[in-house]
Scaffold this motif. Structure first.
Motif, PDB file in Angstrom:
ATOM      1  N   SER A   1      32.314  19.169  -4.334  1.00  0.00           N
ATOM      2  CA  SER A   1      33.476  19.369  -5.197  1.00  0.00           C
ATOM      3  C   SER A   1      34.665  19.954  -4.442  1.00  0.00           C
ATOM      4  CB  SER A   1      33.108  20.285  -6.366  1.00  0.00           C
ATOM      5  OG  SER A   1      32.711  21.573  -5.890  1.00  0.00           O
ATOM      6  N   LEU A   2      34.410  20.632  -3.327  1.00  0.00           N
ATOM      7  CA  LEU A   2      35.486  21.245  -2.553  1.00  0.00           C
ATOM      8  C   LEU A   2      35.900  20.397  -1.355  1.00  0.00           C
ATOM      9  CD1 LEU A   2      34.318  24.972  -2.527  1.00  0.00           C
ATOM     10  CD2 LEU A   2      36.072  23.942  -3.958  1.00  0.00           C
ATOM     11  N   THR A   3      35.222  19.273  -1.122  1.00  0.00           N
ATOM     12  CA  THR A   3      35.520  18.467   0.058  1.00  0.00           C
ATOM     13  C   THR A   3      36.947  17.924   0.058  1.00  0.00           C
ATOM     14  OG1 THR A   3      33.189  17.867   0.287  1.00  0.00           O
ATOM     15  CG2 THR A   3      34.799  16.463   1.394  1.00  0.00           C
ATOM     16  N   PRO A   4      37.467  17.355  -1.048  1.00  0.00           N
ATOM     17  CA  PRO A   4      38.869  16.883  -1.007  1.00  0.00           C
ATOM     18  C   PRO A   4      39.864  17.999  -0.720  1.00  0.00           C
ATOM     19  CG  PRO A   4      37.710  15.950  -2.886  1.00  0.00           C
ATOM     20  CD  PRO A   4      36.818  17.009  -2.324  1.00  0.00           C
ATOM     21  N   ALA A   5      39.695  19.137  -1.363  1.00  0.00           N
ATOM     22  CA  ALA A   5      40.609  20.259  -1.106  1.00  0.00           C
ATOM     23  C   ALA A   5      40.483  20.747   0.328  1.00  0.00           C
ATOM     24  CB  ALA A   5      40.327  21.398  -2.087  1.00  0.00           C
ATOM     25  N   LEU A   6      39.260  20.725   0.871  1.00  0.00           N
ATOM     26  CA  LEU A   6      39.053  21.166   2.250  1.00  0.00           C
ATOM     27  C   LEU A   6      39.738  20.214   3.228  1.00  0.00           C
ATOM     28  CD1 LEU A   6      37.592  23.257   4.014  1.00  0.00           C
ATOM     29  CD2 LEU A   6      35.631  21.722   4.068  1.00  0.00           C
ATOM     30  N   ASP A   7      39.612  18.917   2.998  1.00  0.00           N
ATOM     31  CA  ASP A   7      40.278  17.946   3.864  1.00  0.00           C
ATOM     32  C   ASP A   7      41.794  18.074   3.782  1.00  0.00           C
ATOM     33  OD1 ASP A   7      37.795  17.004   4.576  1.00  0.00           O
ATOM     34  OD2 ASP A   7      37.806  15.354   3.127  1.00  0.00           O
ATOM     35  N   ARG A   8      42.302  18.311   2.576  1.00  0.00           N
ATOM     36  CA  ARG A   8      43.736  18.466   2.416  1.00  0.00           C
ATOM     37  C   ARG A   8      44.242  19.718   3.128  1.00  0.00           C
ATOM     38  NH1 ARG A   8      48.555  16.457   2.517  1.00  0.00           N
ATOM     39  NH2 ARG A   8      50.074  17.648   1.307  1.00  0.00           N
ATOM     40  N   ALA A   9      43.502  20.810   3.016  1.00  0.00           N
ATOM     41  CA  ALA A   9      43.897  22.048   3.694  1.00  0.00           C
ATOM     42  C   ALA A   9      43.871  21.868   5.207  1.00  0.00           C
ATOM     43  CB  ALA A   9      42.969  23.187   3.275  1.00  0.00           C
ATOM     44  N   ARG A  10      42.907  21.110   5.705  1.00  0.00           N
ATOM     45  CA  ARG A  10      42.848  20.852   7.152  1.00  0.00           C
ATOM     46  C   ARG A  10      44.051  20.039   7.615  1.00  0.00           C
ATOM     47  NH1 ARG A  10      41.012  16.410   9.799  1.00  0.00           N
ATOM     48  NH2 ARG A  10      40.384  16.700  11.993  1.00  0.00           N
ATOM     49  N   GLU A  11      44.428  19.015   6.851  1.00  0.00           N
ATOM     50  CA  GLU A  11      45.578  18.201   7.231  1.00  0.00           C
ATOM     51  C   GLU A  11      46.872  19.012   7.183  1.00  0.00           C
ATOM     52  OE1 GLU A  11      45.628  15.280   8.531  1.00  0.00           O
ATOM     53  OE2 GLU A  11      43.436  15.135   8.445  1.00  0.00           O
ATOM     54  N   VAL A  12      46.999  19.872   6.172  1.00  0.00           N
ATOM     55  CA  VAL A  12      48.202  20.711   6.071  1.00  0.00           C
ATOM     56  C   VAL A  12      48.288  21.646   7.271  1.00  0.00           C
ATOM     57  CG1 VAL A  12      49.267  22.559   4.728  1.00  0.00           C
ATOM     58  CG2 VAL A  12      48.354  20.540   3.563  1.00  0.00           C
ATOM     59  N   TRP A  13      47.154  22.222   7.665  1.00  0.00           N
ATOM     60  CA  TRP A  13      47.168  23.119   8.824  1.00  0.00           C
ATOM     61  C   TRP A  13      47.541  22.370  10.104  1.00  0.00           C
ATOM     62  CZ3 TRP A  13      42.739  23.160  12.440  1.00  0.00           C
ATOM     63  CH2 TRP A  13      42.972  24.005  13.528  1.00  0.00           C
ATOM     64  N   LEU A  14      46.941  21.203  10.325  1.00  0.00           N
ATOM     65  CA  LEU A  14      47.241  20.446  11.540  1.00  0.00           C
ATOM     66  C   LEU A  14      48.690  19.973  11.555  1.00  0.00           C
ATOM     67  CD1 LEU A  14      43.969  18.342  11.961  1.00  0.00           C
ATOM     68  CD2 LEU A  14      44.706  20.323  13.287  1.00  0.00           C
ATOM     69  N   GLU A  15      49.216  19.598  10.382  1.00  0.00           N
ATOM     70  CA  GLU A  15      50.615  19.164  10.322  1.00  0.00           C
ATOM     71  C   GLU A  15      51.550  20.319  10.676  1.00  0.00           C
ATOM     72  OE1 GLU A  15      53.437  16.093   9.663  1.00  0.00           O
ATOM     73  OE2 GLU A  15      51.238  16.061   9.832  1.00  0.00           O
ATOM     74  N   ALA A  16      51.286  21.488  10.105  1.00  0.00           N
ATOM     75  CA  ALA A  16      52.109  22.655  10.436  1.00  0.00           C
ATOM     76  C   ALA A  16      51.950  23.042  11.891  1.00  0.00           C
ATOM     77  CB  ALA A  16      51.732  23.824   9.526  1.00  0.00           C
ATOM     78  N   LEU A  17      50.750  22.916  12.417  1.00  0.00           N
ATOM     79  CA  LEU A  17      50.513  23.262  13.821  1.00  0.00           C
ATOM     80  C   LEU A  17      51.276  22.336  14.752  1.00  0.00           C
ATOM     81  CD1 LEU A  17      48.847  25.009  15.810  1.00  0.00           C
ATOM     82  CD2 LEU A  17      47.061  23.272  15.689  1.00  0.00           C
ATOM     83  N   ARG A  18      51.300  21.059  14.437  1.00  0.00           N
ATOM     84  CA  ARG A  18      51.994  20.109  15.306  1.00  0.00           C
ATOM     85  C   ARG A  18      53.507  20.294  15.266  1.00  0.00           C
ATOM     86  NH1 ARG A  18      47.703  16.325  13.666  1.00  0.00           N
ATOM     87  NH2 ARG A  18      48.898  15.888  11.768  1.00  0.00           N
ATOM     88  N   HIS A  19      54.066  20.470  14.064  1.00  0.00           N
ATOM     89  CA  HIS A  19      55.528  20.473  13.921  1.00  0.00           C
ATOM     90  C   HIS A  19      56.145  21.853  14.119  1.00  0.00           C
ATOM     91  CE1 HIS A  19      56.045  16.290  12.668  1.00  0.00           C
ATOM     92  NE2 HIS A  19      54.885  16.414  12.042  1.00  0.00           N
ATOM     93  N   ARG A  20      55.454  22.911  13.732  1.00  0.00           N
ATOM     94  CA  ARG A  20      56.024  24.253  13.861  1.00  0.00           C
ATOM     95  C   ARG A  20      55.561  24.980  15.110  1.00  0.00           C
ATOM     96  NH1 ARG A  20      54.728  25.603   8.237  1.00  0.00           N
ATOM     97  NH2 ARG A  20      53.420  27.261   9.080  1.00  0.00           N
TER      98      ARG A  20
END
Length: 254
Positions: free
Chosen positions: A177-196
């Motif tokens: 039940s938490l897998t979609p939210a976990l994947d989304r949180a991972r993508e948000v972190w990687l996106e912020a890491l790459r751009h910021r």
């Protein structure tokens, strides 16, 4: 006050992959060709600055790590089964059973030895035959109890060890039940890491040098002054090829 930021060891490969993606981008590749900086050396600098760069996505990483702990912790809690009762009784119950499994055979064997020694001693002395027979019978009964208790204790310990090994061998699977939210949180972190974090760091590293970075064995002076770089300059206060410093004439004098 929050804890100091630290990227987990399990997430460092993710950081390295994000770093490679940014280095492979057309923007960074054009700057590498323009400055002549080796790409592998830029990657080494990015990996060395992992703590400073990853701190730019601190909030996103903390949210991702907390959600991952929640998902994995819930899966482990659902797969655990109590050994001697519900809730907090699990580990204390297992400890009591283990203690009883060890103490019961020992105490029964000690009682059996005591009864047999006293009973056979009275028989040899031909005194109190009724008491001697009772002690001998009690000794053999205690010896049988000790043997049975030892077998039961060994079996219980083996069963407990097998259950614990099986529980440790099962990998912790995140809650579905938490897998979609976990994947989304991972993508948000990687996106912020790459751009910021990674992209500004690489741009800052490539903005300084206008020529290839010096090699490690380069022994040239880094502090040469343009005023002292000419062939006729020998230092402040000294002349060039003439040996004396020339002064400009004072105002109003020929």
């Amino acid at each position: 006050m929050g804890r100091p930021f630290r990227l987990g060891d399990e997430d460092r490969p993710e950081y390295a992959s994000a770093l490679d993606e940014v280095i492979a981008s057309p923007e960074i590749q054009r700057l590498l060709e323009r400055t002549g900086v080796p790409g592998d050396r830029l990657r080494v600098r990015g990996l060395a600055a992992v703590a400073r760069v990853s701190r730019t996505a601190d909030a996103e990483y903390r949210r991702y790590a907390a959600l991952r702990r929640q998902a994995v912790g819930g899966a482990r809690g659902a797969g655990a089964s109590p050994l001697s009762g519900p809730g907090d009784q699990e580990r204390p119950g297992a400890g009591v059973l283990a203690v009883l499994g060890v103490l019961t055979p020992v105490l029964a064997a000690a009682a059996a030895a005591t009864f047999l020694v006293l009973g056979y001693g009275l028989r040899l002395a031909e005194a109190l035959p009724a008491l001697a027979d009772a002690l001998v019978g009690a000794g053999w009964l205690s010896l049988g109890i000790a043997a049975v208790a030892a077998l039961v204790g060994v079996g219980a310990l083996y069963r407990t060890a097998a259950k614990q090994a099986a529980a440790d061998a099962v990998p912790a699977v995140p809650d579905a039940s938490l897998t979609p939210a976990l994947d989304r949180a991972r993508e948000v972190w990687l996106e912020a890491l790459r751009h910021r974090g990674i992209r500004p760091f690489l741009l800052q590293e490539l903005a300084g040098p206008a020529a290839p970075w010096p090699e490690a064995g380069d022994t040239g002076s880094r502090f040469s002054s343009p005023a002292c770089a000419g062939p006729d300059s020998s230092g402040p206060g000294f002349g060039g090829s003439g040996g004396t410093a020339s002064r400009p004439p004072a105002p109003g004098r020929p």
